[in-house]
Design an enzyme around this catalytic site. Structure first.
Site, PDB file in Angstrom:
ATOM      1  N   HIS A  58       0.879  -1.177   0.000  1.00  0.00           N
ATOM      2  CA  HIS A  58       0.000   0.000   0.000  1.00  0.00           C
ATOM      3  C   HIS A  58       0.919   1.230   0.000  1.00  0.00           C
ATOM      4  O   HIS A  58       2.030   1.171   0.522  1.00  0.00           O
ATOM      5  CB  HIS A  58      -0.838  -0.053   1.283  1.00  0.00           C
TER       6      HIS A  58
ATOM      7  N   ASP B 163       3.286  -4.242   8.140  1.00  0.00           N
ATOM      8  CA  ASP B 163       2.067  -3.436   7.998  1.00  0.00           C
ATOM      9  C   ASP B 163       0.899  -4.413   8.134  1.00  0.00           C
ATOM     10  O   ASP B 163       0.591  -5.175   7.221  1.00  0.00           O
ATOM     11  CB  ASP B 163       2.091  -2.756   6.623  1.00  0.00           C
TER      12      ASP B 163
ATOM     13  N   GLN C  56      -4.279  -5.021   6.997  1.00  0.00           N
ATOM     14  CA  GLN C  56      -5.255  -5.966   6.434  1.00  0.00           C
ATOM     15  C   GLN C  56      -5.178  -7.341   7.095  1.00  0.00           C
ATOM     16  O   GLN C  56      -5.915  -8.254   6.715  1.00  0.00           O
ATOM     17  CB  GLN C  56      -5.030  -6.136   4.924  1.00  0.00           C
TER      18      GLN C  56
ATOM     19  N   LYS D 107     -10.086  -0.930  10.865  1.00  0.00           N
ATOM     20  CA  LYS D 107     -10.188  -2.164  10.073  1.00  0.00           C
ATOM     21  C   LYS D 107     -10.430  -3.369  10.989  1.00  0.00           C
ATOM     22  O   LYS D 107     -10.487  -4.509  10.547  1.00  0.00           O
ATOM     23  CB  LYS D 107      -8.926  -2.360   9.245  1.00  0.00           C
TER      24      LYS D 107
ATOM     25  N   CYS E 268      -4.793   2.390  -3.558  1.00  0.00           N
ATOM     26  CA  CYS E 268      -3.555   2.941  -2.975  1.00  0.00           C
ATOM     27  C   CYS E 268      -2.411   1.951  -3.131  1.00  0.00           C
ATOM     28  O   CYS E 268      -1.565   1.810  -2.229  1.00  0.00           O
ATOM     29  CB  CYS E 268      -3.732   3.326  -1.504  1.00  0.00           C
TER      30      CYS E 268
HETATM   31  N1  C6P Z   1      -6.227   0.504   3.091  1.00  0.00           N
HETATM   32  C1  C6P Z   1      -8.038   0.051   1.535  1.00  0.00           C
HETATM   33  O1  C6P Z   1      -9.141   0.276   1.040  1.00  0.00           O
HETATM   34  P1  C6P Z   1      -4.905   3.918   7.347  1.00  0.00           P
HETATM   35  O2  C6P Z   1      -5.478   4.760   6.257  1.00  0.00           O
HETATM   36  O3  C6P Z   1      -3.701   4.563   7.985  1.00  0.00           O
HETATM   37  O4  C6P Z   1      -5.912   3.429   8.325  1.00  0.00           O
HETATM   38  O5  C6P Z   1      -4.389   2.569   6.626  1.00  0.00           O
HETATM   39  C2  C6P Z   1      -3.502   2.644   5.548  1.00  0.00           C
HETATM   40  C3  C6P Z   1      -3.207   1.282   5.019  1.00  0.00           C
HETATM   41  C4  C6P Z   1      -1.940   0.760   5.163  1.00  0.00           C
HETATM   42  N2  C6P Z   1      -1.635  -0.470   4.759  1.00  0.00           N
HETATM   43  C5  C6P Z   1      -2.542  -1.255   4.190  1.00  0.00           C
HETATM   44  C6  C6P Z   1      -2.159  -2.660   3.788  1.00  0.00           C
HETATM   45  C7  C6P Z   1      -3.853  -0.798   4.008  1.00  0.00           C
HETATM   46  O6  C6P Z   1      -4.759  -1.602   3.448  1.00  0.00           O
HETATM   47  C8  C6P Z   1      -4.189   0.519   4.407  1.00  0.00           C
HETATM   48  C9  C6P Z   1      -5.564   1.078   4.158  1.00  0.00           C
HETATM   49  C10 C6P Z   1      -7.578   0.867   2.729  1.00  0.00           C
HETATM   50  O7  C6P Z   1      -7.321  -0.843   1.110  1.00  0.00           O
HETATM   51  C11 C6P Z   1      -7.774   2.317   2.479  1.00  0.00           C
HETATM   52  S1  C6P Z   1      -6.696   2.932   1.225  1.00  0.00           S
END
Ligand code: C6P
Length: 418
Positions: free
Chosen positions: A134, A211, A214, A237, A375
């Site tokens: 991401h 990270d 997910q 999440k 993203c």
């Molecule tokens: N992915 C998706 O629809 P934040 O925005 O900080 O809570 O998470 C960012 C982020 C970082 N790493 C991974 C693997 C992610 O999936 C995400 C967030 C969402 O896939 C929103 S872009």
């Protein structure tokens, strides 16, 4: 994906119906149709337990934490710190001091890049990331590279959406200083073999950041068993509130790192000549935190623990198997991401129909999915597509909803063929 004879749901439909009843938003309609929410990788819906925990806090305990001797502040502080212990147990961290509350995964990774990375990396050093990342696990490292003159090295992805492990091993060299990996790909659902990859990094004396955005709601996470150095995730999440996230770091590393931001609560004493920083985890928690959000996250962890993470994972896996088989029958549909080990994410393109059109047509049937590059633009480029449509499952999704997705996609195909 393990497809061996797993067509029956991991949890019975009745249990899922009970879980669904805990989520008020699932009882609502969109465009006059019952909501079918399949955008859980973007954010999960919130159970009443979480909504009520935040509501209770604001009605009865609202106060700043770590600052007051009055009862409200003490109650708020106790609830806030109790949530930290819940996160510690969830991750099996050695101490609550290793749990830093931040705004989300993005902030957690930026914290490590700017604090650990900026203090340790020099010109010519290398950071390994993967082709699955991401943007949140690419851009902070790129910014660090620009600041110190380091370079990014990228682990390639195979046609199934898995990482090429031999290529990973070959990326290590005398200048490798950091490995930053997604535990699960947001765009494809690939579960990355992070334990084996962490062991390889450690054999080269290189720390690892995972990270877990997910992964946290879908696969077991034990930071001591993984032996990762940092682990980042977002509350939203994990059925918790937005605006709260967690950085786990090994105490030894966090202690040696400089603060990321300066301000209240992260200090022990301040004079114009010198500031002494607070102990962990407060050293990294400058300013008033999202107290209600943290308490809500604690409530989400309690809620999920009562259901059982194994039951949730089994249910989602069975749903993934069921839905994968069904969407594969749709003419012109190409699945992107067919890894052996996947969470409940179906990413696909439909011949002739742009992903955004797919998303809009499904929305009119009450079905919420995400469309776009998720993203993860370098990953889209790897598969030669500008965007995909992505359906992602959570504990409250049902086979009937998977059927609704398939029926919706058949309608899209019909519309584009006439
Ligand atoms: N992915 C998706 O629809 P934040 O925005 O900080 O809570 O998470 C960012 C982020 C970082 N790493 C991974 C693997 C992610 O999936 C995400 C967030 C969402 O896939 C929103 S872009």
């Amino acid at each position: 994906m393990n497809m061996q004879g797993e067509l029956q749901l991991g949890a019975d439909e009745l249990a899922v119906q009970r879980w669904r009843a805990d989520f008020p938003i699932l009882q609502t309609c969109v465009h006059g149709k019952p909501l079918v929410y399949l955008d859980n990788a973007a954010t999960t819906q919130k159970p009443l337990a979480v909504i009520e925990a935040e509501d209770r806090y604001y009605r009865h305990d609202n106060s700043n934490v770590h600052r007051g001797v009055h009862s409200l502040s003490q109650r708020a502080t106790d609830a806030f710190e109790a949530a930290r212990v819940k996160v510690q147990r969830l991750l099996n961290a050695a101490s609550p001091n290793e749990i830093v509350f931040v705004r989300g995964t993005t902030e957690a990774i930026n914290l490590v890049a700017q604090s650990y990375g900026r203090s340790r990396l020099r010109e010519g050093d290398e950071i390994i990331v993967s082709g699955l990342e991401h943007h949140s696990n690419i851009v902070p490292w790129q910014m660090l590279c620009q600041q110190v003159g380091a370079k990014l090295r990228v682990i390639p992805v195979n046609d199934a959406g898995e990482l090429k492990l031999e290529a990973y091993e070959r990326l290590f060299g005398p200048h490798t200083r950091m490995v930053a990996l997604a535990h699960v790909s947001n765009a494809l659902g690939t579960v990355v073999p992070v334990k084996a990859m962490t062991d390889i990094a450690h054999a080269h004396d290189v720390p690892v950041l995972l990270d877990g955005a997910q992964a946290i709601a879908h696969v077991p996470v034990d930071v001591q068993a993984l032996d990762c150095d940092f682990y980042a995730f977002s509350s939203h999440k994990l059925y918790g509130p937005m605006g709260v996230g967690v950085l786990y770091g090994k105490a030894e590393l966090l202690n040696a790192m400089p603060p990321y931001q300066g301000g209240g609560d992260m200090i022990r004493s301040v004079s114009f000549e010198h500031t002494e920083y607070n102990v962990l985890p407060f050293k990294f928690e400058a300013g008033t935190p999202n107290v209600a959000g943290v308490i809500g996250l604690g409530a989400a962890i309690d809620y999920l623990s009562a259901i059982g993470f194994e039951a949730i994972a089994a249910h989602e896996h069975a749903l993934l198997v069921y839905a994968t088989r069904a969407v594969e029958q749709i003419p012109g549909l190409r699945l992107i991401g067919t890894a052996h080990d996947k969470t409940g994410i179906l990413s696909f393109v439909l011949k002739d129909a742009h992903a955004h059109d797919v998303g809009t047509i499904l929305d009119h049937q009450g079905i919420a999915i995400r469309t776009g590059h998720h993203c993860a633009m370098p990953l889209m480029e790897r598969f030669g597509v500008p965007a995909t449509a992505r359906a992602s499952f959570a504990l409250y999704n049902t086979r009937r909803e998977a059927d609704a997705l398939v029926a919706g996609l058949e309608k899209v195909v019909e519309l584009f063929n006439t």
